[in-house]
Design a protein around this motif. Structure first.
Motif, PDB file in Angstrom:
ATOM      1  N   SER A  97       0.625  -1.332  -0.027  1.00  0.00           N
ATOM      2  CA  SER A  97      -0.092  -0.101   0.040  1.00  0.00           C
ATOM      3  C   SER A  97       0.875   1.226  -0.060  1.00  0.00           C
ATOM      4  O   SER A  97       0.456   2.358  -0.365  1.00  0.00           O
ATOM      5  N   THR A  98       1.730   1.223   0.437  1.00  0.00           N
ATOM      6  CA  THR A  98       3.082   2.433   0.569  1.00  0.00           C
ATOM      7  C   THR A  98       3.851   2.327  -0.821  1.00  0.00           C
ATOM      8  O   THR A  98       4.924   3.170  -0.889  1.00  0.00           O
ATOM      9  N   GLY A  99       3.864   1.543  -1.788  1.00  0.00           N
ATOM     10  CA  GLY A  99       4.718   1.327  -2.719  1.00  0.00           C
ATOM     11  C   GLY A  99       4.361   2.117  -3.911  1.00  0.00           C
ATOM     12  O   GLY A  99       3.301   2.785  -3.802  1.00  0.00           O
ATOM     13  N   ALA A 100       4.797   1.857  -4.975  1.00  0.00           N
ATOM     14  CA  ALA A 100       4.790   2.512  -6.504  1.00  0.00           C
ATOM     15  C   ALA A 100       3.398   1.784  -7.071  1.00  0.00           C
ATOM     16  O   ALA A 100       3.085   0.472  -6.453  1.00  0.00           O
ATOM     17  N   THR A 101       2.843   2.432  -8.152  1.00  0.00           N
ATOM     18  CA  THR A 101       1.872   1.724  -8.643  1.00  0.00           C
ATOM     19  C   THR A 101       2.438   0.682  -9.655  1.00  0.00           C
ATOM     20  O   THR A 101       3.625   0.897  -9.961  1.00  0.00           O
ATOM     21  N   PRO A 102       1.689  -0.286 -10.206  1.00  0.00           N
ATOM     22  CA  PRO A 102       2.277  -1.251 -10.974  1.00  0.00           C
ATOM     23  C   PRO A 102       3.051  -0.934 -12.084  1.00  0.00           C
ATOM     24  O   PRO A 102       4.156  -1.523 -12.441  1.00  0.00           O
ATOM     25  N   LEU A 103       2.678   0.333 -12.819  1.00  0.00           N
ATOM     26  CA  LEU A 103       3.164   0.813 -14.088  1.00  0.00           C
ATOM     27  C   LEU A 103       4.687   1.376 -13.574  1.00  0.00           C
ATOM     28  O   LEU A 103       5.657   1.058 -14.243  1.00  0.00           O
ATOM     29  N   ALA A 104       4.643   2.091 -12.410  1.00  0.00           N
ATOM     30  CA  ALA A 104       5.707   2.847 -12.115  1.00  0.00           C
ATOM     31  C   ALA A 104       6.907   1.759 -11.442  1.00  0.00           C
ATOM     32  O   ALA A 104       8.240   1.991 -11.628  1.00  0.00           O
ATOM     33  N   LEU A 105       6.175   0.725 -10.863  1.00  0.00           N
ATOM     34  CA  LEU A 105       7.164  -0.249 -10.392  1.00  0.00           C
ATOM     35  C   LEU A 105       7.734  -0.868 -11.479  1.00  0.00           C
ATOM     36  O   LEU A 105       9.286  -1.164 -11.341  1.00  0.00           O
ATOM     37  N   VAL A 106       7.201  -1.641 -12.537  1.00  0.00           N
ATOM     38  CA  VAL A 106       7.674  -1.937 -13.577  1.00  0.00           C
ATOM     39  C   VAL A 106       8.647  -1.108 -14.274  1.00  0.00           C
ATOM     40  O   VAL A 106       9.945  -1.602 -14.557  1.00  0.00           O
ATOM     41  N   LYS A 107       8.406   0.227 -14.270  1.00  0.00           N
ATOM     42  CA  LYS A 107       9.302   0.933 -15.394  1.00  0.00           C
ATOM     43  C   LYS A 107      10.541   1.086 -14.524  1.00  0.00           C
ATOM     44  O   LYS A 107      11.608   1.085 -15.133  1.00  0.00           O
ATOM     45  N   GLU A 108      10.546   1.451 -13.359  1.00  0.00           N
ATOM     46  CA  GLU A 108      11.791   1.587 -12.414  1.00  0.00           C
ATOM     47  C   GLU A 108      12.689   0.430 -12.436  1.00  0.00           C
ATOM     48  O   GLU A 108      13.800   0.604 -12.480  1.00  0.00           O
ATOM     49  N   ALA A 109      11.957  -0.827 -12.196  1.00  0.00           N
ATOM     50  CA  ALA A 109      12.586  -2.162 -12.243  1.00  0.00           C
ATOM     51  C   ALA A 109      13.406  -2.371 -13.426  1.00  0.00           C
ATOM     52  O   ALA A 109      14.587  -2.911 -13.633  1.00  0.00           O
ATOM     53  N   LEU A 110      12.819  -2.021 -14.712  1.00  0.00           N
ATOM     54  CA  LEU A 110      13.376  -2.265 -15.999  1.00  0.00           C
ATOM     55  C   LEU A 110      14.615  -1.278 -16.140  1.00  0.00           C
ATOM     56  O   LEU A 110      15.582  -1.639 -16.704  1.00  0.00           O
ATOM     57  N   ALA A 111      14.337  -0.022 -15.645  1.00  0.00           N
ATOM     58  CA  ALA A 111      15.447   0.946 -15.701  1.00  0.00           C
ATOM     59  C   ALA A 111      16.609   0.497 -14.980  1.00  0.00           C
ATOM     60  O   ALA A 111      17.742   0.647 -15.439  1.00  0.00           O
ATOM     61  N   ASN A 112      16.450  -0.534 -13.772  1.00  0.00           N
ATOM     62  CA  ASN A 112      17.527  -0.936 -12.908  1.00  0.00           C
ATOM     63  C   ASN A 112      18.164  -2.379 -13.517  1.00  0.00           C
ATOM     64  O   ASN A 112      18.891  -2.910 -12.899  1.00  0.00           O
ATOM     65  N   GLY A 113      17.668  -2.560 -14.728  1.00  0.00           N
ATOM     66  CA  GLY A 113      18.147  -3.772 -15.484  1.00  0.00           C
ATOM     67  C   GLY A 113      17.377  -5.068 -15.197  1.00  0.00           C
ATOM     68  O   GLY A 113      17.937  -6.170 -15.625  1.00  0.00           O
ATOM     69  N   GLN A 114      16.488  -5.042 -14.516  1.00  0.00           N
ATOM     70  CA  GLN A 114      15.764  -6.153 -14.208  1.00  0.00           C
ATOM     71  C   GLN A 114      14.804  -6.805 -15.631  1.00  0.00           C
ATOM     72  O   GLN A 114      14.348  -5.767 -16.223  1.00  0.00           O
ATOM     73  N   THR A 115      14.635  -7.835 -15.736  1.00  0.00           N
ATOM     74  CA  THR A 115      13.697  -8.349 -16.827  1.00  0.00           C
ATOM     75  C   THR A 115      12.049  -8.346 -16.147  1.00  0.00           C
ATOM     76  O   THR A 115      11.844  -8.475 -15.121  1.00  0.00           O
ATOM     77  N   VAL A 116      11.242  -8.519 -17.372  1.00  0.00           N
ATOM     78  CA  VAL A 116       9.791  -8.467 -16.957  1.00  0.00           C
ATOM     79  C   VAL A 116       9.419  -9.638 -16.021  1.00  0.00           C
ATOM     80  O   VAL A 116       8.764  -9.516 -15.069  1.00  0.00           O
ATOM     81  N   SER A 117      10.058 -10.714 -16.516  1.00  0.00           N
ATOM     82  CA  SER A 117       9.660 -12.090 -15.865  1.00  0.00           C
ATOM     83  C   SER A 117      10.167 -11.908 -14.338  1.00  0.00           C
ATOM     84  O   SER A 117       9.655 -12.326 -13.303  1.00  0.00           O
ATOM     85  N   GLN A 118      11.383 -11.354 -14.172  1.00  0.00           N
ATOM     86  CA  GLN A 118      11.923 -11.010 -12.970  1.00  0.00           C
ATOM     87  C   GLN A 118      11.088 -10.388 -11.930  1.00  0.00           C
ATOM     88  O   GLN A 118      10.805 -10.563 -10.690  1.00  0.00           O
ATOM     89  N   ILE A 119      10.640  -9.251 -12.539  1.00  0.00           N
ATOM     90  CA  ILE A 119       9.679  -8.238 -11.848  1.00  0.00           C
ATOM     91  C   ILE A 119       8.466  -8.982 -11.456  1.00  0.00           C
ATOM     92  O   ILE A 119       8.091  -8.965 -10.310  1.00  0.00           O
ATOM     93  N   PHE A 120       7.956  -9.641 -12.232  1.00  0.00           N
ATOM     94  CA  PHE A 120       6.590 -10.259 -11.789  1.00  0.00           C
ATOM     95  C   PHE A 120       6.823 -11.505 -10.857  1.00  0.00           C
ATOM     96  O   PHE A 120       5.935 -11.613  -9.875  1.00  0.00           O
ATOM     97  N   ALA A 121       7.912 -12.146 -10.776  1.00  0.00           N
ATOM     98  CA  ALA A 121       8.345 -13.027  -9.787  1.00  0.00           C
ATOM     99  C   ALA A 121       8.320 -12.646  -8.693  1.00  0.00           C
ATOM    100  O   ALA A 121       8.288 -13.174  -7.655  1.00  0.00           O
ATOM    101  N   ASP A 122       8.880 -11.327  -8.523  1.00  0.00           N
ATOM    102  CA  ASP A 122       9.688 -10.768  -7.333  1.00  0.00           C
ATOM    103  C   ASP A 122       8.214  -9.885  -6.712  1.00  0.00           C
ATOM    104  O   ASP A 122       8.444  -9.577  -5.331  1.00  0.00           O
ATOM    105  N   ASN A 123       7.093  -9.834  -7.208  1.00  0.00           N
ATOM    106  CA  ASN A 123       6.109  -9.048  -6.875  1.00  0.00           C
ATOM    107  C   ASN A 123       4.717  -9.587  -7.177  1.00  0.00           C
ATOM    108  O   ASN A 123       4.093  -9.598  -8.078  1.00  0.00           O
ATOM    109  N   PRO A 124       4.422 -10.478  -6.203  1.00  0.00           N
ATOM    110  CA  PRO A 124       2.977 -11.278  -6.332  1.00  0.00           C
ATOM    111  C   PRO A 124       1.833 -10.020  -6.390  1.00  0.00           C
ATOM    112  O   PRO A 124       0.729 -10.407  -7.203  1.00  0.00           O
ATOM    113  N   SER A 125       2.131  -8.874  -5.923  1.00  0.00           N
ATOM    114  CA  SER A 125       0.877  -8.037  -6.104  1.00  0.00           C
ATOM    115  C   SER A 125       0.622  -7.532  -7.793  1.00  0.00           C
ATOM    116  O   SER A 125      -0.449  -7.098  -8.041  1.00  0.00           O
ATOM    117  N   LEU A 126       1.529  -8.133  -8.607  1.00  0.00           N
ATOM    118  CA  LEU A 126       1.456  -7.904  -9.848  1.00  0.00           C
ATOM    119  C   LEU A 126       0.650  -8.907 -10.787  1.00  0.00           C
ATOM    120  O   LEU A 126       0.288  -8.826 -12.007  1.00  0.00           O
TER     121      LEU A 126
END
Length: 331
Positions: free
Chosen positions: A156-185
């Motif tokens: 509830s205090t985190g970023a929106t799904p779109l912002a979370l994904v965009k920031e993680a991609l900028a940090n070098g993560q892949t989409v599959s890694q992002i979704f695996a690390d964030n069940p809220s997605l």
């Protein structure tokens, strides 16, 4: 003797009027309003009350002291603008920010052009974009306030799904890694409840409103479905080309302001095309611009900008996409 205004036939009369149409839009928004109050409690109520009251007051004052004409607040359009503006803000926003947004939405985007029916941009979106540019910190604070019912949102205090994904991609993560690390997605989370503005929390609530508007024939489905189809196809092509860098179509349909914008703001009578073909072109343009901003722009969300850009193109669409004249022989 009163002056008579005569217009060419045919003359078509209907039971619909602005007040009744706005009433139906308000009813369609009630599920989203109820969900926002359930999750965000007093904060959501304050935003809604402040938004509605300030929109009505601004329109009344301008009509009373600038136009010096008959008050138009009875058509309920200011109420709709206030609700939409409140639903487009982060739930923890202070009350004064929506007052500023209301002044811009009603005073600049609506009344400057002459009032309802003459504005070329959606007032609520103009207010939201103005606030986003002017108060970026407040407009990107997604902290969830306390609820009356003890309801809570994951992250509830985190970023929106779109912002979370965009920031993680900028940090070098892949989409599959992002979704695996964030069940809220997960799709179930995105469908029922997620982090975002007060009106983006429940896709189900927004879809209920969409069905109601269609059933009442307040809107036609062409714009909304054109946006969804374009977003699905365009994001799907990008995803198939590189699934590690681009999100899938379902994610793009369920996140951000996609549903709220495509159902309640892109379909605004005044700022959308008049013909079916024009509506489809309008919707396709919104879908393309939204994905371009989401995937390649600096902002994680783009539908607000996309709708406003296409609002500016509506006069051209109406000019070049015209219906056949009555009784004209088809070639």
């Amino acid at each position: 003797m009163k002056q008579l205004l005569v217009s060419p036939s045919p003359h078509v009369h209907g039971k619909e009027n602005t007040r009744n149409l706005m009433r139906d839009v308000i009813i369609a928004l009630l599920p989203a309003v109820a969900v926002s109050i359930y999750y965000f409690g007093l904060s959501a109520i304050i935003l809604l009350v402040a938004g509605i009251a300030s929109c009505i007051l601004v329109e009344y004052l301008i009509q009373r002291f600038c136009f010096k004409g008959k008050s138009t607040i009875g058509d309920c359009s200011a109420i709709v603008t206030g609700i939409l503006l409140a639903l487009n803000l982060p739930p923890a926003s202070p009350w004064w920010i929506i007052v500023i947004g209301s002044i811009v939405a009603i005073g600049v985007a609506k009344m400057t052009f002459g009032g309802l029916g003459q504005n070329i941009f959606n007032p609520a979106l103009v207010g939201r974009v103005f606030l986003l540019v002017s108060f970026p910190v407040i407009m990107t604070d997604w902290t969830a306030p306390a609820s009356f019912f003890g309801a809570s949102l994951d992250a509830s205090t985190g970023a929106t799904p779109l912002a979370l994904v965009k920031e993680a991609l900028a940090n070098g993560q892949t989409v599959s890694q992002i979704f695996a690390d964030n069940p809220s997605l997960s799709y179930s989370q995105l469908l029922f409840a997620r982090v975002g503005s007060a009106g983006e929390i429940s896709a189900i609530a927004l879809l209920i409103g969409f069905v109601y508007l269609l059933a009442r024939r307040v809107i036609k489905p062409h714009i909304t479905l054109s946006i969804w189809a374009t977003v699905f196809v365009f994001s799907g092509i990008l995803w198939l080309c590189n699934p590690d860098q681009f999100t899938d179509p379902i994610f793009n349909l369920l996140t951000g302001g996609m549903l709220l914008g495509s159902i309640f703001m892109a379909t605004d009578y005044v700022t959308s095309p008049m013909t079916t073909k024009g509506m489809v072109i309008f919707g396709v343009g919104i879908g393309v611009i939204t994905i371009l901003i989401r995937e390649f722009g600096s902002y994680p969300e783009g539908i607000s900008f996309a709708i406003l850009i296409m609002n500016a193109v509506v006069p051209l669409i109406n000019m070049y996409v015209k219906p056949k004249r009555f009784a004209k022989e088809a070639k």
